[in-house]
Design a protein around this motif. Sequence first.
Motif, PDB file in Angstrom:
ATOM      1  N   GLU A 200     -97.455 -56.973  15.369  1.00  0.00           N
ATOM      2  CA  GLU A 200     -98.633 -56.372  15.992  1.00  0.00           C
ATOM      3  C   GLU A 200     -99.899 -56.798  15.273  1.00  0.00           C
ATOM      4  OE1 GLU A 200     -96.553 -52.191  17.549  1.00  0.00           O
ATOM      5  OE2 GLU A 200     -97.968 -52.180  15.871  1.00  0.00           O
ATOM      6  N   THR A 201     -99.833 -56.822  13.938  1.00  0.00           N
ATOM      7  CA  THR A 201    -101.010 -57.189  13.151  1.00  0.00           C
ATOM      8  C   THR A 201    -101.450 -58.616  13.433  1.00  0.00           C
ATOM      9  OG1 THR A 201    -100.397 -55.632  11.389  1.00  0.00           O
ATOM     10  CG2 THR A 201    -101.919 -57.397  10.807  1.00  0.00           C
ATOM     11  N   VAL A 202    -100.505 -59.568  13.461  1.00  0.00           N
ATOM     12  CA  VAL A 202    -100.901 -60.961  13.679  1.00  0.00           C
ATOM     13  C   VAL A 202    -101.348 -61.190  15.121  1.00  0.00           C
ATOM     14  CG1 VAL A 202     -99.479 -61.846  11.801  1.00  0.00           C
ATOM     15  CG2 VAL A 202     -98.521 -61.727  14.095  1.00  0.00           C
ATOM     16  N   ILE A 203    -100.787 -60.462  16.069  1.00  0.00           N
ATOM     17  CA  ILE A 203    -101.233 -60.597  17.457  1.00  0.00           C
ATOM     18  C   ILE A 203    -102.693 -60.172  17.580  1.00  0.00           C
ATOM     19  CG2 ILE A 203    -101.009 -59.606  19.771  1.00  0.00           C
ATOM     20  CD1 ILE A 203     -98.022 -59.704  19.472  1.00  0.00           C
ATOM     21  N   VAL A 204    -103.037 -59.041  16.989  1.00  0.00           N
ATOM     22  CA  VAL A 204    -104.431 -58.578  17.039  1.00  0.00           C
ATOM     23  C   VAL A 204    -105.336 -59.544  16.286  1.00  0.00           C
ATOM     24  CG1 VAL A 204    -106.013 -56.719  16.411  1.00  0.00           C
ATOM     25  CG2 VAL A 204    -103.747 -56.172  17.314  1.00  0.00           C
ATOM     26  N   MET A 205    -104.881 -60.058  15.143  1.00  0.00           N
ATOM     27  CA  MET A 205    -105.697 -61.004  14.377  1.00  0.00           C
ATOM     28  C   MET A 205    -105.916 -62.297  15.153  1.00  0.00           C
ATOM     29  SD  MET A 205    -104.824 -60.688  10.310  1.00  0.00           S
ATOM     30  CE  MET A 205    -103.175 -61.371  10.445  1.00  0.00           C
ATOM     31  N   ALA A 206    -104.887 -62.786  15.836  1.00  0.00           N
ATOM     32  CA  ALA A 206    -105.022 -64.026  16.595  1.00  0.00           C
ATOM     33  C   ALA A 206    -106.100 -63.878  17.664  1.00  0.00           C
ATOM     34  CB  ALA A 206    -103.687 -64.410  17.228  1.00  0.00           C
ATOM     35  N   HIS A 207    -106.079 -62.759  18.375  1.00  0.00           N
ATOM     36  CA  HIS A 207    -107.115 -62.540  19.382  1.00  0.00           C
ATOM     37  C   HIS A 207    -108.478 -62.411  18.728  1.00  0.00           C
ATOM     38  CE1 HIS A 207    -109.720 -60.371  22.186  1.00  0.00           C
ATOM     39  NE2 HIS A 207    -108.982 -60.907  23.159  1.00  0.00           N
ATOM     40  N   ALA A 208    -108.565 -61.635  17.650  1.00  0.00           N
ATOM     41  CA  ALA A 208    -109.844 -61.408  16.987  1.00  0.00           C
ATOM     42  C   ALA A 208    -110.437 -62.710  16.454  1.00  0.00           C
ATOM     43  CB  ALA A 208    -109.670 -60.408  15.848  1.00  0.00           C
ATOM     44  N   HIS A 397     -99.692 -51.065   9.205  1.00  0.00           N
ATOM     45  CA  HIS A 397    -100.117 -50.798  10.574  1.00  0.00           C
ATOM     46  C   HIS A 397    -101.476 -51.472  10.777  1.00  0.00           C
ATOM     47  CE1 HIS A 397     -96.926 -48.001  11.534  1.00  0.00           C
ATOM     48  NE2 HIS A 397     -97.153 -47.339  10.412  1.00  0.00           N
ATOM     49  N   PHE A 398    -101.617 -52.200  11.860  1.00  0.00           N
ATOM     50  CA  PHE A 398    -102.836 -52.973  12.071  1.00  0.00           C
ATOM     51  C   PHE A 398    -104.087 -52.104  12.028  1.00  0.00           C
ATOM     52  CE2 PHE A 398    -101.949 -51.439  16.306  1.00  0.00           C
ATOM     53  CZ  PHE A 398    -103.202 -51.226  16.863  1.00  0.00           C
TER      54      PHE A 398
END
Length: 543
Positions: A200-208, A397-398
């Motif tokens: 979840e953390t890397v998915i949010v970071m990739a978008h950000a 947790h992200f």
Amino acid sequence: MSTSSPRRPPSRVERRSNNNNTVLWLQFIAVSLGLMAFNVVYHESVVNHYIEDHNPHIKHHIPTEVRNRSKSVKKGEGNMKGNKNNGQQNGGQGKNKVNRMKKGQKKDPSSALDHSAKEKDPVPVTGNLNEYDNVDHDIAGLSCEAYGGPSKEVAQELVYWEDIPTDSDFVSPFYEHGHEKYLTFEPDGGGWNNIRMAMETVIVMAHAMGRTLVLPPEKRMYLIGKGDNRQKFKFTFNDFFHLDSIHAEHDGFNMISMEKFLNLEAMTGHLVNRTTGIPAFPPNNRTKWDGEDLKPLWEYLRDTTDVQNWKPDTCIAAFPAKPGKENSDNFRQIFKTALENKEPIDVPVPVDADPVMRLREMKKMRRNLCLNDENIQKANVVHFMCYHKARARLLTHFYAFLFFEDWRQELWAKRFVRDHIRYRDEIMCAAARIFDAVRRKAAENNPDSKGQFDSIHVRRGDFQFKMTRVSAEIIYSLIKEKIPEGATLYIATDEKDKSFFELIKEKYKVYFLDDFKHLIKGMNTNYYGMLDQLVAYKGRTFF
């Protein structure tokens, strides 16, 4: 306030968005604590022919309307508009919008152009995810007709996500039109929920970061690698989540497989050894790593990419509102101001508070800043390790690690995970069948219960520390004040010897996943823990 027009595939289910941030937070926290569970897809320029040639099954998860529409190329930074009352953002520019709602207009959530409502041939309920590859999927809804039930009404009781169509339009301000950059990562080496949290953390970071996320190859994951040739036991994240649909539906989010990434970047000489400055190729020129020992691949990527070791226990990962050195320097000053203010914050700050206040609330004992600054922004490939010798692990947790200068983007990220990083329909539907059966048992045991049951999670089989394996007597002493004697109790557990629970069985009407295996015949046993999660979180009281 003007907003950009929403564009939605005609198959999207239109739901009313949550107008209360408090409810949003409660929903998010409840799902995080209860489920403990929340894409391999391909770049839009090659998705059709590459999927046809290499992974034809993936295209069937993408709604026909989505596959056939010409997805607009992202342009510039996202034009995100925010409203602290409803937590929505609208973003993206230069898009051809369809089915636009007028500002302030609220659609009846029951109205839908739902592709999943089409008549289909029933799919055998074998529990093998590949059996369902010809079933269309709408990420906003949950229809179990093709998976052996239950009814739509029962399935909806497991739906915790919302459909906010304009959320799919938001593009990160760091996305660079015409210059694709990548984020690669090594999955966490722990148990499933540790793996999920890091994902979840890397998915949010990739978008950000405005980067294309590269999905790791299939591998045997810790504690969910049971099996042989009779069932699948090597997985990638698309086996658990509808990552292909997220890629198709979100303008600012791209994902590709590791194989595709290596063919595009490594085999063309774009990855350079950081020590020698010479183009480096994957070990043995291998591009397909599914099921292989991944250590040589990770070592190769560590040598040829911009490796970041962001430690969640000592730093805050932060994203300025805009790219560029000036904005990075400005955020460093914001962080310094937050550190210098020692006054404690005793109450939650408003979601739209200034960045200093929100940082003071979030930082706790952390005094380091992991900033998506101008140097990281220039890197073609950013890589996040999971390497114990370097204490490199995104075990967090992200929402406790990632900070956004723009509060609206922070709310978007939380909605994004809640609404889209969810288990695949076939997993959700299997859990819904068990949930319905437990509820029926509760009604039979006590007609006055109205089908309500309680639940506990008892983890017994994989702890490293023996002192955590408490006795049944201690468990009962902890739950007896909250769960009345005689109640129907669902126990999610990895304990194989059910005689361990004899004391608890004397006090309650106890049920386990084993009691309902007839409802999930053929289901891959590696998904059992996820089914337990989904059923247990629906308990009236959940320990």
